[in-house]
Structure formats: C-alpha cells, structure tokens
Design a protein around this motif. Sequence first.
Motif, short mmCIF file in Angstrom:
data_model
loop_
_atom_site.label_atom_id
_atom_site.label_comp_id
_atom_site.label_asym_id
_atom_site.label_seq_id
_atom_site.Cartn_x
_atom_site.Cartn_y
_atom_site.Cartn_z
N TYR A 6 8.42 3.40 -12.08
CA TYR A 6 9.77 3.72 -12.53
C TYR A 6 10.29 2.67 -13.51
O TYR A 6 11.36 2.84 -14.07
CB TYR A 6 10.72 3.80 -11.32
N ARG A 7 9.53 1.60 -13.71
CA ARG A 7 9.93 0.53 -14.61
C ARG A 7 9.47 0.86 -16.03
O ARG A 7 8.34 1.26 -16.25
CB ARG A 7 9.31 -0.79 -14.15
N VAL A 8 10.38 0.67 -17.00
CA VAL A 8 10.06 0.96 -18.39
C VAL A 8 9.37 -0.25 -19.02
O VAL A 8 9.91 -1.36 -18.99
CB VAL A 8 11.33 1.32 -19.18
N THR A 9 8.20 -0.03 -19.57
CA THR A 9 7.43 -1.10 -20.19
C THR A 9 8.18 -1.65 -21.41
O THR A 9 8.61 -0.88 -22.27
CB THR A 9 6.06 -0.58 -20.64
N PRO A 10 8.36 -2.97 -21.49
CA PRO A 10 9.03 -3.56 -22.66
C PRO A 10 8.37 -3.16 -23.97
O PRO A 10 7.15 -3.16 -24.09
CB PRO A 10 8.88 -5.07 -22.41
N SER A 22 13.12 14.62 -10.63
CA SER A 22 12.72 14.78 -9.23
C SER A 22 11.24 14.44 -9.13
O SER A 22 10.44 14.91 -9.94
CB SER A 22 12.98 16.22 -8.76
N ASP A 23 10.88 13.62 -8.14
CA ASP A 23 9.50 13.18 -7.98
C ASP A 23 8.79 14.06 -6.95
O ASP A 23 9.14 14.06 -5.77
CB ASP A 23 9.48 11.71 -7.52
N GLU A 24 7.80 14.80 -7.42
CA GLU A 24 7.09 15.72 -6.51
C GLU A 24 6.31 14.98 -5.43
O GLU A 24 5.95 15.57 -4.40
CB GLU A 24 6.16 16.64 -7.31
N ASN A 25 6.06 13.70 -5.65
CA ASN A 25 5.32 12.89 -4.67
C ASN A 25 6.25 12.05 -3.80
O ASN A 25 5.80 11.11 -3.15
CB ASN A 25 4.33 11.98 -5.39
N ARG A 26 7.54 12.38 -3.79
CA ARG A 26 8.50 11.61 -3.02
C ARG A 26 8.24 11.72 -1.51
O ARG A 26 7.63 12.69 -1.04
CB ARG A 26 9.92 12.07 -3.31
N ILE A 27 8.71 10.75 -0.79
CA ILE A 27 8.61 10.75 0.67
C ILE A 27 9.61 11.76 1.22
O ILE A 27 10.73 11.89 0.72
CB ILE A 27 8.90 9.34 1.22
N HIS A 233 14.77 0.43 -14.90
CA HIS A 233 14.09 1.35 -13.99
C HIS A 233 14.77 2.71 -14.14
O HIS A 233 15.99 2.82 -13.98
CB HIS A 233 14.19 0.88 -12.54
N VAL A 234 13.99 3.74 -14.47
CA VAL A 234 14.53 5.09 -14.62
C VAL A 234 14.24 5.86 -13.33
O VAL A 234 13.08 6.05 -12.95
CB VAL A 234 13.91 5.81 -15.84
N LEU A 235 15.30 6.31 -12.67
CA LEU A 235 15.18 6.85 -11.32
C LEU A 235 15.23 8.38 -11.31
O LEU A 235 16.00 8.98 -12.08
CB LEU A 235 16.33 6.33 -10.46
N PRO A 236 14.46 9.03 -10.43
CA PRO A 236 14.51 10.49 -10.29
C PRO A 236 15.75 10.88 -9.47
O PRO A 236 15.68 11.18 -8.28
CB PRO A 236 13.21 10.81 -9.53
N GLU A 240 18.35 12.28 -4.09
CA GLU A 240 19.35 11.24 -3.81
C GLU A 240 18.84 10.15 -2.86
O GLU A 240 18.97 8.96 -3.15
CB GLU A 240 20.62 11.89 -3.25
N TRP A 241 18.29 10.56 -1.73
CA TRP A 241 17.85 9.56 -0.76
C TRP A 241 16.63 8.80 -1.24
O TRP A 241 16.50 7.59 -1.00
CB TRP A 241 17.58 10.20 0.60
N PHE A 242 15.74 9.47 -1.94
CA PHE A 242 14.56 8.80 -2.46
C PHE A 242 14.98 7.77 -3.52
O PHE A 242 14.42 6.66 -3.59
CB PHE A 242 13.59 9.82 -3.06
N THR A 243 15.96 8.12 -4.35
CA THR A 243 16.47 7.19 -5.35
C THR A 243 17.06 5.95 -4.69
O THR A 243 16.82 4.82 -5.14
CB THR A 243 17.54 7.88 -6.23
N ARG A 244 17.81 6.13 -3.62
CA ARG A 244 18.39 4.98 -2.92
C ARG A 244 17.29 4.10 -2.34
O ARG A 244 17.42 2.86 -2.32
CB ARG A 244 19.32 5.47 -1.81
N TYR A 245 16.23 4.72 -1.90
CA TYR A 245 15.10 3.95 -1.37
C TYR A 245 14.43 3.13 -2.49
O TYR A 245 14.10 1.95 -2.29
CB TYR A 245 14.09 4.89 -0.72
N ILE A 246 14.26 3.75 -3.65
CA ILE A 246 13.65 3.03 -4.78
C ILE A 246 14.52 1.83 -5.15
O ILE A 246 14.01 0.71 -5.36
CB ILE A 246 13.48 3.96 -6.00
#
Length: 283
Positions: A6-10, A22-27, A233-236, A240-246
């Motif tokens: 989720y981190r953007v490469t400089p 939305s991350d299809e591999n989310r928990i 960091h670009v968040l999905p 909502e809950w997965f984003t808070r976890y990230i």
Amino acid sequence: MNIKKYRVTPGESIRLSDYPTSDENRIAEDELLDQHIPKSVEELKELHWRLHAEEKNGVLVILQAIDAGGKDEAISYIFSNLNAQGLRTLSVKKPSDTEQKHDYLWRIHEGLPEKGEVGILNRSYYEEVIAPRIHDLLEEEEVPDDQDVWKMRYRQINDFERYLVENGFRVVKFLFNVSKDEQKKRLLERIKDPKKNFEFSFSDVEEREHWDEYQDIFAELVSHTSTEHAPWHVLPADDEWFTRYIVTEVMNDVLREIDPQYPKLTDEDQEKLDEAIKKLENE
C-alpha cells in the motif's frame, strides 16, 4: 500482512486506478474484529505509551481523502484507544481571514506533535494543493511568474517534511482511496439517518461534480510527495475495517522502527524509589 504493497514507491508516477478501492485478498471482517484489530491496537497502545514516556521522538499522521472517505472513523476507532496525554488532533478546514494573511503552512503548526506525541492532521497542508487548484482560489500574489506554483509547493512540502523527520518527527501519510459508488452510499446514509445528518454538508454533493479532477490531483500530489522520509500509503477505503487495520499496522511498523523505551532510573533515583516502597509498605 504485507503493508508495503500500500506504500507508494518514491519517484513513482501513479494513477489512483492502480490502487484498488477494495482488496480482494482482505482479511474477513469477523476475523479482523475478533482477532487482528484488537491485537494490533493493543500493540499500538503499548508503543504509543513508550513513545510518550521516552519523549525523544514524535509522529505526525496525515489523513487525506475525498468526502466520506473514512478519515473520521479511523480517528474515532483507532486513535481514541491511545493515551490522550500523548495525542493531539487538528482538523484542517477552510482558512480563516487571519490564516490567509500567513504562509499556507502557518496554520498547521498548532497541530504538530511535541516529542512524545502523535499528532493527527485530519486533512492537512495538502489541502493547499487540492482545493485552490480545483476552484481557482489562489490570489495573484501567490502565483510566481517563473514557475509552476503546484510543483513549487510540492517541493516546499517535501522540504518541510524532511525538516520534521531530521528533527525527530516521523511523518506518516494515508490517502483513503474510496470509489465513487461507495462515496454515494455513505453520503446517502448521512442524509437519511438523523443521527448522521450533522456529518453531511451540501458541498459534499457539489464536490462530486469534480470527481475526476480530484482523482487526477490526488494521483499527482502523491507521485510528487511520496518520499523515502515521508511515503504515502494508498488505502482500499471501501473496506472500512480492513483500512483501519492497515492504518494500525503501518503505525505499529513506524513505532517499532523508532523503538521507544521506558526511561531507566539512575542509581540515586532507584534508592529513593526503594525507600518510598518500604515507607508505604510499613504504614
């Protein structure tokens, strides 16, 4: 979980479409709520307490999103678990007349953390390369004759963040990447639920007309200001809950790198402490 994805490469030139909302591999949500989030938040509480006790470093957290992106909920859930003594929050809104008489970074200084604190900017100085650009709000004297004002501000922001990092304050930046359909759903919830009406602003609907412009500007500012010392960091954000976890895991990762420690007593202070223990135990 690999939070680095989720981190953007400089130096990387991105499009927001490169990052799914939305991350299809989310928990799974029930697993997040029952296991991962409580454990992650508990670690964050301990690391934050050590940061506050040591008072050698600080952390500045920047949250950016289009309306209904989920910033407020992240603050309410995650950061409300932290010790209030080591926490400060500033919501950056439309500048006042006084603020407009100063440089554009002036108004955020009261939201900057002290050593031992986590400071949260709910929106931030990045607003100064977003709203003025979309709505053509810059005064004539703010536009230099010989250079691109937005690239100039990207450089100034990068310099400012480097300055903070070099002086002991880590900078952690999150962009809540929400889809247009999900934003519509959340805005309708705010309108229809009397308990959420206070969160709604008519400008939220008006700003949707500039959706594509926002997407392009977010992508450009992230491309120009994701640096080694202060990466984005670009968040999905549809999840909502997965984003808070990230967010919690990224914060833990930063604080683990800082590795704050509880202060150790001198021999003299330890003797005084032992005497105090004996005195209290013998009462």
